[in-house]
Design a protein around this motif. Structure first.
Motif, PDB file in Angstrom:
ATOM      1  N   PHE A  32    -123.600 -65.082  14.932  1.00  0.00           N
ATOM      2  CA  PHE A  32    -124.418 -66.224  15.334  1.00  0.00           C
ATOM      3  C   PHE A  32    -125.679 -65.821  16.093  1.00  0.00           C
ATOM      4  CE2 PHE A  32    -120.208 -67.986  14.583  1.00  0.00           C
ATOM      5  CZ  PHE A  32    -120.527 -69.026  13.735  1.00  0.00           C
TER       6      PHE A  32
ATOM      7  N   ALA B 149    -127.924 -64.425  13.465  1.00  0.00           N
ATOM      8  CA  ALA B 149    -128.429 -65.491  12.595  1.00  0.00           C
ATOM      9  C   ALA B 149    -129.515 -66.300  13.283  1.00  0.00           C
ATOM     10  CB  ALA B 149    -127.274 -66.408  12.183  1.00  0.00           C
ATOM     11  N   MET B 150    -129.380 -66.518  14.587  1.00  0.00           N
ATOM     12  CA  MET B 150    -130.395 -67.286  15.309  1.00  0.00           C
ATOM     13  C   MET B 150    -131.737 -66.540  15.329  1.00  0.00           C
ATOM     14  SD  MET B 150    -129.972 -69.260  18.938  1.00  0.00           S
ATOM     15  CE  MET B 150    -128.926 -70.481  18.154  1.00  0.00           C
TER      16      MET B 150
ATOM     17  N   SER C  91    -123.547 -68.118   8.727  1.00  0.00           N
ATOM     18  CA  SER C  91    -124.046 -68.421  10.081  1.00  0.00           C
ATOM     19  C   SER C  91    -125.503 -68.846  10.048  1.00  0.00           C
ATOM     20  CB  SER C  91    -123.877 -67.200  10.982  1.00  0.00           C
ATOM     21  OG  SER C  91    -122.525 -66.823  11.077  1.00  0.00           O
ATOM     22  N   ILE C  92    -126.290 -68.262   9.157  1.00  0.00           N
ATOM     23  CA  ILE C  92    -127.706 -68.649   9.051  1.00  0.00           C
ATOM     24  C   ILE C  92    -127.821 -70.100   8.596  1.00  0.00           C
ATOM     25  CG2 ILE C  92    -129.802 -68.239   7.700  1.00  0.00           C
ATOM     26  CD1 ILE C  92    -129.083 -65.260   7.743  1.00  0.00           C
TER      27      ILE C  92
ATOM     28  N   THR D 282    -126.957 -72.463  11.606  1.00  0.00           N
ATOM     29  CA  THR D 282    -127.697 -72.279  12.859  1.00  0.00           C
ATOM     30  C   THR D 282    -128.830 -73.296  12.949  1.00  0.00           C
ATOM     31  OG1 THR D 282    -127.178 -69.922  12.986  1.00  0.00           O
ATOM     32  CG2 THR D 282    -129.111 -70.689  14.197  1.00  0.00           C
ATOM     33  N   LYS D 283    -128.918 -73.956  14.110  1.00  0.00           N
ATOM     34  CA  LYS D 283    -129.961 -74.963  14.314  1.00  0.00           C
ATOM     35  C   LYS D 283    -131.300 -74.288  14.624  1.00  0.00           C
ATOM     36  CE  LYS D 283    -127.083 -78.376  13.927  1.00  0.00           C
ATOM     37  NZ  LYS D 283    -127.137 -79.293  12.756  1.00  0.00           N
TER      38      LYS D 283
ATOM     39  N   ARG E 209    -134.891 -73.592  16.612  1.00  0.00           N
ATOM     40  CA  ARG E 209    -135.202 -73.364  18.022  1.00  0.00           C
ATOM     41  C   ARG E 209    -135.719 -74.636  18.670  1.00  0.00           C
ATOM     42  NH1 ARG E 209    -139.554 -69.563  18.973  1.00  0.00           N
ATOM     43  NH2 ARG E 209    -138.771 -69.520  21.105  1.00  0.00           N
TER      44      ARG E 209
ATOM     45  N   HIS F 204    -135.489 -76.512   8.077  1.00  0.00           N
ATOM     46  CA  HIS F 204    -134.722 -75.270   8.160  1.00  0.00           C
ATOM     47  C   HIS F 204    -135.001 -74.415   6.916  1.00  0.00           C
ATOM     48  CE1 HIS F 204    -131.421 -72.474   8.606  1.00  0.00           C
ATOM     49  NE2 HIS F 204    -131.096 -73.023   9.769  1.00  0.00           N
TER      50      HIS F 204
ATOM     51  N   MET G 101    -119.918 -69.514  18.014  1.00  0.00           N
ATOM     52  CA  MET G 101    -121.054 -70.360  17.620  1.00  0.00           C
ATOM     53  C   MET G 101    -121.847 -70.759  18.854  1.00  0.00           C
ATOM     54  SD  MET G 101    -121.155 -73.884  15.369  1.00  0.00           S
ATOM     55  CE  MET G 101    -120.819 -73.017  13.844  1.00  0.00           C
TER      56      MET G 101
END
Length: 703
Positions: free
Chosen positions: A505, A508-509, A585-586, A589-590, A592, A599, A697
């Motif tokens: 995670f 991914a972020m 995970s990508i 992921t929300k 920023r 996205h 997460m």
């Protein structure tokens, strides 16, 4: 004080009198003893003491004279006393005589005088005390009167102050009640205003939602018209060529529509969205009109071409009947026609894979960096698959196109950067760039928001030329760093994420944040990910005729050691698991904080991955791998998918459990460890109606 001093003096005088009296008694005793002694010695025969004593008158006179000359009342004398009873006289042995009565009388007079003096002093003292007491009483009365007056005055002042304080408190209380009442009135007014404003806002939102929904329906209707138009076009090849030129625009418009749909679900529509979707509808209408015009032209050209070919065919048949075949005239014409078709596709920015008279049009992922020629390797894969039989038995069509496009994209990059990678002059520069990338990537962790932001800032500043080494000083420095960063992150998925799944995670972020700023980095990352693990597309390739085992295993993502042995099955599954977890995970992921962009690779890709896998028939040699990857995808993205698509995802899980999983188990001939774990997971999910969040997460807006 004077009273006590007088009393003390009187007591002192009394003591002195007592001393004199005691001396006098001693004198008597002494006299009597001596008289007795004299009588015994001299044998006295007459009275010598008392009133009847026979002392002669001379002795008496002499005694009187002596008593006048000397006062021995207070002096103890060692002399002997001789008492004459006749004159009540006392005489001593040396002839001194004195009168006792006279002594007593004088003593009494002295005592009376002293008593009188004491009494006078006492009276004087008492008068003085009385005067002092009177003065003190007067002073006390005066002070008491003043004290009473002072207390009365203070009490009056206290009562007045208390009354004033109570009046002030009443005034404060009255003002406070007025303020509370005014505040309640203001709050009531504000509440009414808020209710009115909320009502207006709801009405505006409702009207906005209605307007946006109408425009969205118009957009989808026009999109359906475009789909129908594509089906009615008589020359699909030419239509695809035109469609390719607008693919990026249409894809971007669909992504914007998906973003608006997401805002509709979350209730986050704003007035700007109405203008946006209205512009999208207008833009799409223009594109649809272009397609209609071009479709009419294509249909007209197609009919004209058919008529021309029919005429040529009739001429050929006519020539065959005469026995002369004009080969030199027919073949060049056909070759020029095919070359023109290929040329038109290249001008449209697309490339064709032509195998066995079948054309598959593949649009480029990135319109700028995509190659404009077909890749022989992709043609060979496609051609070989067709020779085996049905090429889509174990490969989804869209997934195969993505796979081919990724290979072509990487090949184009490697060809572009070949000189840069092999030049000795750039060796030091390349080493510094790799070091600047490896250090922050290796330190990526979700330990804190500040730590993760620091790693992102360092990578972002490096890619924008704000950090040493300055990668913009070389023309190919930026693309080299983006490519190396993409490979490094994929490597983190193979090593770090495979051993610690929760680390997917934070990695991914970072990927999503950089992908927003650098879309070409995202495409490079996907291309390297697909090359390392084609199952993330998903593509489950078969071994083709004439393909060696090593080439086939490498195409699946397997690694070979230096001695030429392929890696073990468990190690291979572990690496693939890490990569699919990173990919999932990508997608979940929300974005920023404060990022409003769509996205770059959102949740819909996890849904597409699961749907594509379920559309692929299970295969015996990859059942364990397929079960492992499905389980990893569900563990990472299952909770978010179920929340976003509750009904559809439940149906997908039911389909997976009731139909697809039994086919996998039948093909595998039983149930291995991966199949057992997947079955247990599906049973728990369907029975409990929930899939818990994946471990590690990160919360929204963590970066």
């Amino acid at each position: 004080m004077s009273f006590h001093s007088e009393r003390k003096k009187v007591e002192t005088n009394k003591v002195n009198d007592m001393d004199i009296t005691s001396d006098f008694a001693c004198l008597k005793v002494s006299a009597l003893k001596k008289a007795s002694h004299i009588s015994a010695i001299t044998k006295m025969d007459r009275i010598t003491i008392g009133p009847q004593s026979t002392l002669n008158e001379e002795d008496s006179n002499k005694a009187d004279n002596i008593e006048n000359e000397q006062n021995s009342c207070n002096i103890k004398s060692p002399y002997r006393f001789v008492t004459s009873p006749k004159h009540n006289m006392v005489s001593t042995s040396n002839g001194i005589h004195f009168s006792v009565h006279k002594i007593v009388a004088e003593k009494e007079v002295q005592r009376k005088e002293e008593v009188r003096k004491v009494i006078e002093r006492r009276i004087q003292h008492m008068n003085e005390n009385a005067r002092v007491i009177q003065e003190e009483m007067e002073n006390s009365r005066s002070s008491m009167a003043r004290e009473r007056e002072r207390r009365s005055k203070e009490k009056l002042e206290y009562f007045l102050a208390e009354e004033e304080r109570l009046a002030e408190q009443e005034e404060i209380k009255r003002r406070h009640e007025q303020q509370l009442q005014a505040q309640r009135d203001q709050e009531q007014k504000e509440k009414l205003e808020r209710e009115v404003e909320e009502y207006r806002k709801r009405m505006k939102e409702k009207e906005l939602l209605k307007t946006v929904s109408i425009h969205r329906d118009q957009f989808m209707a026009k999109y359906c018209d475009l789909v129908a138009l594509s089906k009615t076009c008589k020359d699909q090849q030419m239509f695809n060529a035109i469609f390719t030129a607008h693919t990026a625009t249409i894809r971007d418009m669909l992504q914007q529509i998906e973003a608006i749909d997401e805002k509709i679900r979350n209730g986050e529509l704003i007035p700007a969205d109405e203008n946006l979707i209205e512009g999208l509808v207008c833009h799409f209408s223009n594109i649809l009109n272009v397609f209609r015009t071009e479709s009419e032209k294509i249909n007209a050209q197609y009919e004209a071409e058919l008529a021309r070919k029919a005429q040529v065919a009739s001429e050929i048949l006519l020539v065959k009947g005469t026995g002369n075949v004009p080969v030199n005239n027919a073949i060049p014409y056909q070759q020029s026609d095919e070359s023109n078709v290929v040329k038109n596709k290249e001008e449209d920015g697309s490339f064709n894979v032509i195998t066995n008279q079948e054309v598959v049009v593949v649009t480029s992922v990135n319109e700028v960096d995509a190659p404009s020629v077909s890749d022989p390797q992709s043609e060979e894969i496609k051609d070989t698959a067709c020779k085996k039989g049905d090429p889509f038995e174990y490969v989804d069509q869209d997934s195969l196109q993505i796979y081919i496009r990724s290979h072509q994209f990487l090949n184009h990059y490697r060809e572009t950067c070949k000189d840069f990678l092999q030049s000795p002059a750039t060796k030091k520069f390349r080493f510094e760039c790799q070091k600047a990338i490896n250090i922050p990537v290796n330190a990526i962790s979700g330990v804190s928001e500040q730590h993760l932001r620091d790693k992102y800032d360092r990578l972002q500043n490096l890619l924008t030329g704000k950090l040493m080494p300055n990668i913009t000083q070389h023309p190919q420095g930026v693309i080299f760093c983006k490519n190396h960063l993409a490979k490094k992150i994929v490597s983190q998925g193979e090593t770090l994420v495979s051993s610690k799944p929760e680390m997917a995670f934070p990695v991914a972020m970072i990927v999503v944040a950089l992908w927003n700023e650098h879309p070409d980095f995202g495409e490079l990352f996907l291309a390297h990910l697909h090359e390392a693990c084609p199952f993330t597309i998903p593509v489950f390739l078969q071994q083709q005729e004439g393909q060696s085992n090593e080439d086939y295993y490498k195409s699946l993502g397997c690694k070979y050691s230096e001695d030429g042995t392929v890696e073990k099955q468990d190690k291979f599954l572990k690496r693939m698991s890490g990569l699919i977890r990173l990919y999932a995970s990508i997608t979940v992921t929300k974005q920023r904080k404060s990022v409003t962009k769509v996205h770059p690779h959102g949740l819909q890709h996890s849904w597409r991955w699961l749907a594509a896998v379920l559309n692929i028939e299970p295969r015996a040699d990859i059942c364990d791998l397929c079960a492992t990857l499905i389980l990893d995808m569900l563990e990472v993205a299952g909770n978010v998918l179920w929340t976003s698509y509750p009904k559809q995802f439940y149906k997908l899980l039911t389909l997976l459990m009731e139909q697809y999983f039994p086919r996998m188990r039948n093909v595998a001939g039983g149930g291995g460890g991966p199949l057992v774990r997947l079955e247990e997971f599906l049973n728990n999910a369907l029975s409990s109606g929930i899939i818990r969040l994946a471990n590690g997460m990160l919360p929204p807006n963590f970066l």
